[in-house]
Design a protein around this motif. Sequence first.
Motif, PDB file in Angstrom:
ATOM      1  N   ARG A  67       4.305   5.548  -5.427  1.00  0.00           N
ATOM      2  CA  ARG A  67       4.436   5.496  -6.890  1.00  0.00           C
ATOM      3  C   ARG A  67       3.403   6.425  -7.546  1.00  0.00           C
ATOM      4  NH1 ARG A  67       4.817  -0.177  -8.564  1.00  0.00           N
ATOM      5  NH2 ARG A  67       2.746  -0.250  -7.647  1.00  0.00           N
ATOM      6  N   GLU A  68       2.155   6.380  -7.116  1.00  0.00           N
ATOM      7  CA  GLU A  68       1.127   7.260  -7.689  1.00  0.00           C
ATOM      8  C   GLU A  68       1.471   8.731  -7.488  1.00  0.00           C
ATOM      9  OE1 GLU A  68      -3.000   6.589  -6.813  1.00  0.00           O
ATOM     10  OE2 GLU A  68      -2.664   4.409  -6.754  1.00  0.00           O
ATOM     11  N   ARG A  69       1.886   9.083  -6.280  1.00  0.00           N
ATOM     12  CA  ARG A  69       2.233  10.485  -5.997  1.00  0.00           C
ATOM     13  C   ARG A  69       3.439  10.925  -6.826  1.00  0.00           C
ATOM     14  NH1 ARG A  69       0.127  12.851  -1.086  1.00  0.00           N
ATOM     15  NH2 ARG A  69       1.376  14.608  -1.782  1.00  0.00           N
ATOM     16  N   SER A  74       0.830  -1.210   0.000  1.00  0.00           N
ATOM     17  CA  SER A  74       0.000   0.000   0.000  1.00  0.00           C
ATOM     18  C   SER A  74       0.861   1.254   0.000  1.00  0.00           C
ATOM     19  CB  SER A  74      -0.924   0.015   1.221  1.00  0.00           C
ATOM     20  OG  SER A  74      -1.858  -1.029   1.139  1.00  0.00           O
ATOM     21  N   ASN A 109       2.605   1.575  -3.461  1.00  0.00           N
ATOM     22  CA  ASN A 109       1.644   2.019  -4.480  1.00  0.00           C
ATOM     23  C   ASN A 109       1.285   3.490  -4.294  1.00  0.00           C
ATOM     24  OD1 ASN A 109       1.594  -0.466  -5.749  1.00  0.00           O
ATOM     25  ND2 ASN A 109      -0.222  -1.163  -4.655  1.00  0.00           N
ATOM     26  N   PHE A 110       1.097   3.898  -3.046  1.00  0.00           N
ATOM     27  CA  PHE A 110       0.796   5.296  -2.752  1.00  0.00           C
ATOM     28  C   PHE A 110       1.934   6.199  -3.231  1.00  0.00           C
ATOM     29  CE2 PHE A 110       1.287   8.973  -0.002  1.00  0.00           C
ATOM     30  CZ  PHE A 110       0.024   9.550  -0.064  1.00  0.00           C
ATOM     31  N   ARG A 157       8.630   4.917 -15.447  1.00  0.00           N
ATOM     32  CA  ARG A 157       7.209   5.151 -15.649  1.00  0.00           C
ATOM     33  C   ARG A 157       6.792   4.481 -16.946  1.00  0.00           C
ATOM     34  NH1 ARG A 157       4.049  10.850 -15.137  1.00  0.00           N
ATOM     35  NH2 ARG A 157       1.969   9.970 -15.391  1.00  0.00           N
ATOM     36  N   TRP A 196       4.497   9.655  -9.779  1.00  0.00           N
ATOM     37  CA  TRP A 196       4.118   9.806 -11.195  1.00  0.00           C
ATOM     38  C   TRP A 196       3.272  11.060 -11.376  1.00  0.00           C
ATOM     39  CZ3 TRP A 196       7.874   7.139 -12.023  1.00  0.00           C
ATOM     40  CH2 TRP A 196       7.995   5.760 -12.087  1.00  0.00           C
ATOM     41  N   ASP A 197       2.343  11.298 -10.453  1.00  0.00           N
ATOM     42  CA  ASP A 197       1.494  12.495 -10.549  1.00  0.00           C
ATOM     43  C   ASP A 197       2.305  13.782 -10.464  1.00  0.00           C
ATOM     44  OD1 ASP A 197      -0.728  10.891 -10.808  1.00  0.00           O
ATOM     45  OD2 ASP A 197      -1.468  11.241  -8.767  1.00  0.00           O
TER      46      ASP A 197
END
Length: 149
Positions: free
Chosen positions: A98-100, A92, A95-96, A148, A102-103
């Motif tokens: 990685r999302e932040r 978790s 993943n959190f 990415r 990439w964003d």
Amino acid sequence: MIKPAHPSDDVQLTYITQTAKAHWGYPMEWLNQWREELTVTPGFIRAHEVHGFWVEETCVGYVAWTRQSEEIACLDSLFVLPAFMGRRIGVSLLNFARERIWDSGYRQITLDADPHAVDFYLKHGFRVVDRFESSIPGRYLPVMVLDRG
């Protein structure tokens, strides 16, 4: 729940870091040698993106990253208390992060992996690109990256 760490969380994050590292059975001599590296300070929290995983009122794991360059983020820390390992908290947190990351526009994540964590990161798409000798002579740490996609 994942939420940003506050500089006053330094003692709890240090406890998580040192307890998680000791879980892997490293000799006490090494753990003592790493004490400073395994201490999370308020300054570290201010200088990095740091997010904790909270169970009720207790932080049981955290992830931290920082900017390495315009396109590369460096995942500095991902630790979970041993009593909470195996519950997908590390997944978790990864993943959190990685999302932040990439964003935020980064194109690559890099990290220096503890040898015990290599399989975890490989399972999540990272690859080994290099290695370097750690502060313990003869002990090497892999450098891993995730591009990415």
